[in-house]
Design a protein around this motif. Structure first.
Motif, mmCIF file in Angstrom:
data_model
loop_
_atom_site.group_PDB
_atom_site.id
_atom_site.type_symbol
_atom_site.label_atom_id
_atom_site.label_comp_id
_atom_site.label_asym_id
_atom_site.label_seq_id
_atom_site.Cartn_x
_atom_site.Cartn_y
_atom_site.Cartn_z
ATOM 1 N N VAL A 26 0.834 -1.207 0.000
ATOM 2 C CA VAL A 26 0.000 0.000 0.000
ATOM 3 C C VAL A 26 0.867 1.255 0.000
ATOM 4 O O VAL A 26 0.575 2.239 -0.697
ATOM 5 N N GLY A 27 1.939 1.205 0.769
ATOM 6 C CA GLY A 27 2.832 2.356 0.818
ATOM 7 C C GLY A 27 3.457 2.662 -0.524
ATOM 8 O O GLY A 27 3.489 3.814 -0.963
ATOM 9 N N TRP A 28 3.961 1.643 -1.190
ATOM 10 C CA TRP A 28 4.552 1.869 -2.502
ATOM 11 C C TRP A 28 3.502 2.321 -3.525
ATOM 12 O O TRP A 28 3.797 3.137 -4.417
ATOM 13 N N PHE A 29 2.286 1.834 -3.384
ATOM 14 C CA PHE A 29 1.230 2.278 -4.295
ATOM 15 C C PHE A 29 0.967 3.778 -4.131
ATOM 16 O O PHE A 29 0.837 4.525 -5.109
ATOM 17 N N LEU A 30 0.892 4.223 -2.869
ATOM 18 C CA LEU A 30 0.673 5.654 -2.628
ATOM 19 C C LEU A 30 1.841 6.492 -3.122
ATOM 20 O O LEU A 30 1.652 7.594 -3.650
ATOM 21 N N VAL A 31 3.055 5.971 -2.959
ATOM 22 C CA VAL A 31 4.222 6.712 -3.441
ATOM 23 C C VAL A 31 4.183 6.842 -4.955
ATOM 24 O O VAL A 31 4.462 7.904 -5.532
ATOM 25 N N LEU A 32 3.817 5.752 -5.647
ATOM 26 C CA LEU A 32 3.743 5.803 -7.103
ATOM 27 C C LEU A 32 2.642 6.743 -7.574
ATOM 28 O O LEU A 32 2.824 7.506 -8.539
ATOM 29 N N VAL A 33 1.503 6.728 -6.879
ATOM 30 C CA VAL A 33 0.419 7.644 -7.248
ATOM 31 C C VAL A 33 0.852 9.088 -7.033
ATOM 32 O O VAL A 33 0.589 9.971 -7.874
ATOM 33 N N LEU A 44 8.290 14.268 -2.101
ATOM 34 C CA LEU A 44 6.956 14.066 -2.648
ATOM 35 C C LEU A 44 5.951 14.770 -1.743
ATOM 36 O O LEU A 44 5.827 14.425 -0.558
ATOM 37 N N PRO A 45 5.258 15.757 -2.231
ATOM 38 C CA PRO A 45 4.434 16.594 -1.339
ATOM 39 C C PRO A 45 3.298 15.847 -0.662
ATOM 40 O O PRO A 45 2.865 16.231 0.410
ATOM 41 N N CYS A 46 2.780 14.774 -1.237
ATOM 42 C CA CYS A 46 1.621 14.087 -0.654
ATOM 43 C C CYS A 46 2.012 13.050 0.395
ATOM 44 O O CYS A 46 1.229 12.764 1.308
ATOM 45 N N THR A 47 3.187 12.491 0.266
ATOM 46 C CA THR A 47 3.574 11.392 1.150
ATOM 47 C C THR A 47 4.725 11.742 2.093
ATOM 48 O O THR A 47 4.930 11.042 3.087
ATOM 49 N N ASP A 48 5.479 12.783 1.777
ATOM 50 C CA ASP A 48 6.669 13.123 2.568
ATOM 51 C C ASP A 48 6.411 14.338 3.437
ATOM 52 O O ASP A 48 5.684 15.262 3.039
ATOM 53 N N SER A 49 7.011 14.321 4.612
ATOM 54 C CA SER A 49 7.010 15.481 5.517
ATOM 55 C C SER A 49 8.408 15.621 6.103
ATOM 56 O O SER A 49 9.100 14.615 6.286
ATOM 57 N N ILE A 50 8.807 16.842 6.351
ATOM 58 C CA ILE A 50 10.162 17.079 6.844
ATOM 59 C C ILE A 50 10.110 17.834 8.168
ATOM 60 O O ILE A 50 9.157 18.579 8.445
ATOM 61 N N VAL A 51 11.130 17.605 8.975
ATOM 62 C CA VAL A 51 11.325 18.328 10.229
ATOM 63 C C VAL A 51 12.740 18.886 10.207
ATOM 64 O O VAL A 51 13.708 18.129 10.065
ATOM 65 N N LYS A 52 12.869 20.204 10.319
ATOM 66 C CA LYS A 52 14.167 20.851 10.299
ATOM 67 C C LYS A 52 14.727 20.939 11.714
ATOM 68 O O LYS A 52 14.004 21.274 12.659
ATOM 69 N N VAL A 53 15.995 20.623 11.826
ATOM 70 C CA VAL A 53 16.682 20.628 13.122
ATOM 71 C C VAL A 53 17.849 21.603 13.039
ATOM 72 O O VAL A 53 18.651 21.537 12.086
ATOM 73 N N ASP A 54 17.944 22.497 14.017
ATOM 74 C CA ASP A 54 19.029 23.476 14.080
ATOM 75 C C ASP A 54 20.228 22.861 14.788
ATOM 76 O O ASP A 54 20.097 22.339 15.906
ATOM 77 N N LEU A 55 21.401 22.910 14.152
ATOM 78 C CA LEU A 55 22.609 22.317 14.717
ATOM 79 C C LEU A 55 23.479 23.319 15.456
ATOM 80 O O LEU A 55 24.547 22.952 15.944
ATOM 81 N N ARG A 56 23.068 24.563 15.537
ATOM 82 C CA ARG A 56 23.874 25.573 16.227
ATOM 83 C C ARG A 56 23.823 25.384 17.747
ATOM 84 O O ARG A 56 22.881 24.794 18.279
ATOM 85 N N THR A 57 24.846 25.908 18.399
ATOM 86 C CA THR A 57 24.905 25.806 19.859
ATOM 87 C C THR A 57 23.820 26.669 20.491
ATOM 88 O O THR A 57 23.652 27.836 20.131
#
Length: 282
Positions: free
Chosen positions: A30-37, A85-98
């Protein structure tokens, strides 16, 4: 039995670790199907979706990408530009500064039952972006709360003299404790400093009186030692003068020369005791 116990321990450790060791890309059918769609619609509406697919991460940031709730790669992405992929992917940004934060003033009861108010500052940075996102809800808030608790625990084992004099040792002890506790959160504690130690007013007055009394006692001892050394020197000088009567006359002339150099209008001539004693006998 030992093999079973070891297998149970390893199972417990694997359950506690939130970052699973599953193979990358095991999304299922199912996951690969959604990614392909999702990829099909991205290609179909490319002029529009291109603005949603491109993501930019700064030099001091890293991006953790989730695809259908799973981490797509065991390594954070960035810095630079990359596609999602805008429909299946989400990102979280992490700051590496002190990051630095102040530990709020904590009222602590020391080992010798003295209440003090201590505050400090902690410097830390994220060295594992994936662990800081997956293993803890809010890494910064968790580190701050842990720093407050660690400060109270460490200072509770010290007496007042150690708190006032061994700040560097206390800071190193706190740093090692925090660094060990936050290792699973992907956080590296770089430095811990004790800023200020506030004592009660009555205790400050008592310590000031104690210090003043100690200094007065030391001053009296030093003055007494000076008098003793001066008396010994005068005794030795009198023995030298007694051996040579002319030395007393030379000392007398030297004293007159010193008095005359100061431009005094009155000069006192001392009479020897031997002359006075002769007149008293007559």
């Amino acid at each position: 039995m030992e093999d079973q116990m070891e297998s149970q321990k390893t199972r417990g450790i694997s359950k506690d670790n939130l970052i699973s060791e599953r193979p990358i890309g095991s999304l299922g059918c199912v996951g690969w199907f959604l990614v392909l769609v999702s990829g099909f619609f991205v290609i179909l509406l490319f002029p529009v979706t291109i603005w949603f697919c491109l993501k930019i991460v700064q030099e001091y940031e890293r991006a953790v990408i989730f695809r259908l709730g799973r981490i797509t790669n065991r390594k954070a992405r960035g810095p630079g530009i990359f596609f999602i992929l805008p429909c299946t992917d989400s990102i979280v940004k992490v700051d590496l500064r002190t990051v630095s934060f102040d530990i709020p003033p904590q009222e602590i009861l020391t080992k010798d039952s003295v209440t003090v108010c201590v505050d400090g500052v902690v410097y830390f940075r994220v060295n594992n972006p994936i662990a800081s996102v997956v293993n803890v809800t809010n890494a910064n808030s968790a580190a701050q709360l842990l720093a407050q608790t660690t400060l109270r625990n460490v200072l509770g084992t010290k007496n007042l003299a150690e708190v006032l004099s061994d700040r560097e040792a206390i800071a190193h002890s706190m740093q090692s404790s925090l660094d060990e506790a936050t290792d699973n959160w992907g956080i590296k504690v770089e430095r811990v400093e004790i800023k200020d130690v506030k004592l009660p007013v009555q205790l400050q007055r008592a310590m000031a009186a104690e210090a003043e009394a100690a200094r007065e006692a030391r001053a009296k001892v030093i003055a007494a030692e000076g008098e003793m050394n001066a008396s010994r020197a005068l005794k030795e000088a009198s023995l030298v003068i007694a051996e040579s009567p002319s030395a007393l006359q030379l000392r007398y002339l030297q004293t007159l020369s010193t008095i005359a150099a100061e431009k005094n209008s009155t000069i006192i001539f001392p009479l020897p005791i031997d002359v006075i004693s002769n007149f008293m006998r007559k």
